[in-house]
Enzyme design. Structure first.
Site, PDB file in Angstrom:
ATOM      1  N   LYS A  12     -11.156 -37.494  -1.260  1.00  0.00           N
ATOM      2  CA  LYS A  12     -10.826 -38.493  -2.289  1.00  0.00           C
ATOM      3  C   LYS A  12     -11.999 -38.673  -3.248  1.00  0.00           C
ATOM      4  CE  LYS A  12     -13.646 -42.051  -0.912  1.00  0.00           C
ATOM      5  NZ  LYS A  12     -14.891 -42.312  -1.546  1.00  0.00           N
ATOM      6  N   ASP A 138     -12.171 -46.192   5.742  1.00  0.00           N
ATOM      7  CA  ASP A 138     -11.390 -45.383   4.793  1.00  0.00           C
ATOM      8  C   ASP A 138     -10.256 -44.604   5.462  1.00  0.00           C
ATOM      9  OD1 ASP A 138     -12.795 -46.142   2.568  1.00  0.00           O
ATOM     10  OD2 ASP A 138     -14.133 -44.395   2.573  1.00  0.00           O
TER      11      ASP A 138
HETATM   12  P1  ATP Z   1     -17.566 -41.622   2.682  1.00  0.00           P
HETATM   13  O1  ATP Z   1     -17.009 -41.151   1.370  1.00  0.00           O
HETATM   14  O2  ATP Z   1     -16.508 -42.248   3.555  1.00  0.00           O
HETATM   15  O3  ATP Z   1     -18.833 -42.385   2.556  1.00  0.00           O
HETATM   16  P2  ATP Z   1     -19.002 -39.273   3.187  1.00  0.00           P
HETATM   17  O4  ATP Z   1     -18.437 -38.245   2.276  1.00  0.00           O
HETATM   18  O5  ATP Z   1     -20.221 -39.978   2.719  1.00  0.00           O
HETATM   19  O6  ATP Z   1     -17.889 -40.330   3.523  1.00  0.00           O
HETATM   20  P3  ATP Z   1     -18.570 -37.692   5.529  1.00  0.00           P
HETATM   21  O7  ATP Z   1     -18.712 -36.286   5.046  1.00  0.00           O
HETATM   22  O8  ATP Z   1     -17.211 -38.213   5.765  1.00  0.00           O
HETATM   23  O9  ATP Z   1     -19.401 -38.640   4.551  1.00  0.00           O
HETATM   24  O10 ATP Z   1     -19.406 -37.911   6.874  1.00  0.00           O
HETATM   25  C1  ATP Z   1     -20.724 -37.536   6.950  1.00  0.00           C
HETATM   26  C2  ATP Z   1     -21.384 -37.934   8.279  1.00  0.00           C
HETATM   27  O11 ATP Z   1     -20.429 -38.092   9.322  1.00  0.00           O
HETATM   28  C3  ATP Z   1     -22.348 -36.907   8.754  1.00  0.00           C
HETATM   29  O12 ATP Z   1     -23.426 -37.596   9.303  1.00  0.00           O
HETATM   30  C4  ATP Z   1     -21.615 -36.135   9.815  1.00  0.00           C
HETATM   31  O13 ATP Z   1     -22.457 -35.636  10.815  1.00  0.00           O
HETATM   32  C5  ATP Z   1     -20.645 -37.142  10.396  1.00  0.00           C
HETATM   33  N1  ATP Z   1     -19.324 -36.570  10.726  1.00  0.00           N
HETATM   34  C6  ATP Z   1     -18.609 -36.805  11.831  1.00  0.00           C
HETATM   35  N2  ATP Z   1     -17.443 -36.164  11.810  1.00  0.00           N
HETATM   36  C7  ATP Z   1     -17.384 -35.494  10.644  1.00  0.00           C
HETATM   37  C8  ATP Z   1     -16.404 -34.658  10.040  1.00  0.00           C
HETATM   38  N3  ATP Z   1     -15.250 -34.380  10.654  1.00  0.00           N
HETATM   39  N4  ATP Z   1     -16.667 -34.175   8.805  1.00  0.00           N
HETATM   40  C9  ATP Z   1     -17.829 -34.481   8.177  1.00  0.00           C
HETATM   41  N5  ATP Z   1     -18.786 -35.245   8.710  1.00  0.00           N
HETATM   42  C10 ATP Z   1     -18.580 -35.760   9.930  1.00  0.00           C
END
Ligand code: ATP
Length: 296
Positions: A12, A138
């Site tokens: 998203k 989320d």
């Molecule tokens: P948001 O937009 O909700 O803030 P994000 O894009 O910042 O999410 P994600 O990529 O969803 O972050 O998550 C990153 C963190 O979560 C990392 O520290 C990673 O190790 C952990 N993690 C756990 N499961 C997953 C997964 N399936 N995919 C990505 N990261 C994951």
């Protein structure tokens, strides 16, 4: 019973992100306009006779234990429904990680939806969303997908009509921005009125199907923290503007930037520049995609 199921977990962007205040429990109260885009992770679920959950991913630095959100999603349903046997989860990541695109939450959402179907649990979408919020704020939105207003800590969702289609250029700089740092340095109470994005105006522009109005109201209050700290974010935004973007913005707590283009040629030229041209120095991952819309 289906033995194997392939799923797509879409990322998203935030067309708008405002933070109202920090609650006593430490969570931030937000108002966000969420929009699914066409970039997705691929997940294959395989039911196994042997009990337990195993996770395999294509990225060595991601956990393959209970710290992976796909594990937590499977564990939540399998414990509640005392499932016999186990599941193997093969996760192929394409959504940039730690980038503000809710990749982990979307993976968890896909596993909840997929296991509900494979195990014949009979949970409704709302029931899956209630369970999803226990994994992450989320996750309910990632089950819902499409265009939505998200309030509370992200769990109060109002469906909005689909946005007019356009080209969406996504570029993540080669830096990591900690979500904790961003929220920790945001002083929502000290922001001036003009620094809050116009979330209601954005929702109105979406209802009017007014793409110019949408592009003109893109706003993310977290940029007040990240842009001064990481000028590369502004540089990517400027590059997109130079190539004809209607508007560009950082998504979530960053550092991913997206730009909206009506002209496919302009979008392709911007993609080429950020991916292969001089500006490839400032962008590590670049994708050209579009909105993923849901009608319901
Ligand atoms: P948001 O937009 O909700 O803030 P994000 O894009 O910042 O999410 P994600 O990529 O969803 O972050 O998550 C990153 C963190 O979560 C990392 O520290 C990673 O190790 C952990 N993690 C756990 N499961 C997953 C997964 N399936 N995919 C990505 N990261 C994951």
């Amino acid at each position: 019973m289906t033995k194997r199921l392939n799923l797509k977990a879409y990322g998203k962007i935030n067309l708008g992100l405002d933070v109202l205040r920090k609650r006593e429990d430490g969570y931030h109260e937000v108002r966000m306009i969420m929009q699914t885009v066409g970039i997705y992770d691929k997940i294959e679920l395989s039911l196994q006779e042997k009990p337990g959950i195993t996770v395999e991913t294509n990225l060595y630095y991601l956990p393959n234990n209970e710290n992976n959100l796909v594990y937590r999603a499977a564990d939540l349903l399998m414990k509640e429904f005392k499932t016999e046997g186990g599941v193997h989860i093969n996760l192929k990541k394409f959504i940039p990680v730690s980038a503000g695109m809710a990749g982990g939450s979307s993976d968890a959402a896909a596993v909840l939806v997929g296991l509900n179907r494979m195990l014949g649990l009979g949970l409704t979408r709302e029931q899956l969303m209630e369970r999803g919020v226990k994994i992450g704020a989320d996750v309910p939105y990632c089950i819902m997908r499409g265009t939505a207003l998200s309030e509370g800590i992200g769990e109060i969702l109002t469906r909005l009509p689909p946005v007019p289609q356009c080209q969406v250029l996504i570029a993540k700089p080669g830096i990591s921005v900690s979500t904790k740092f961003v929220y920790g340095n945001l002083h929502a109470d000290r922001l001036k009125k003009g620094e809050h994005p116009d979330i209601d105006g954005m929702a109105e522009a979406i209802r009017r199907k007014d793409l110019q109005g949408i592009a003109g109201r893109l706003g993310n209050v977290l940029e007040t923290v990240t842009v001064p700290a990481y000028p590369v974010i502004q540089e990517i935004k400027d590059t997109m503007a130079d190539y004809g973007a209607l508007g560009s913005l950082m998504s979530g707590s960053g550092p991913t930037v997206f730009g909206l283009f009506t002209d496919k040629k302009d979008a392709e030229r911007a993609y080429e520049e950020l991916r292969y041209g001089k500006k490839s120095e400032i962008a590590k991952q670049v994708y050209l995609t579009d909105f993923y819309n849901v009608e319901d």
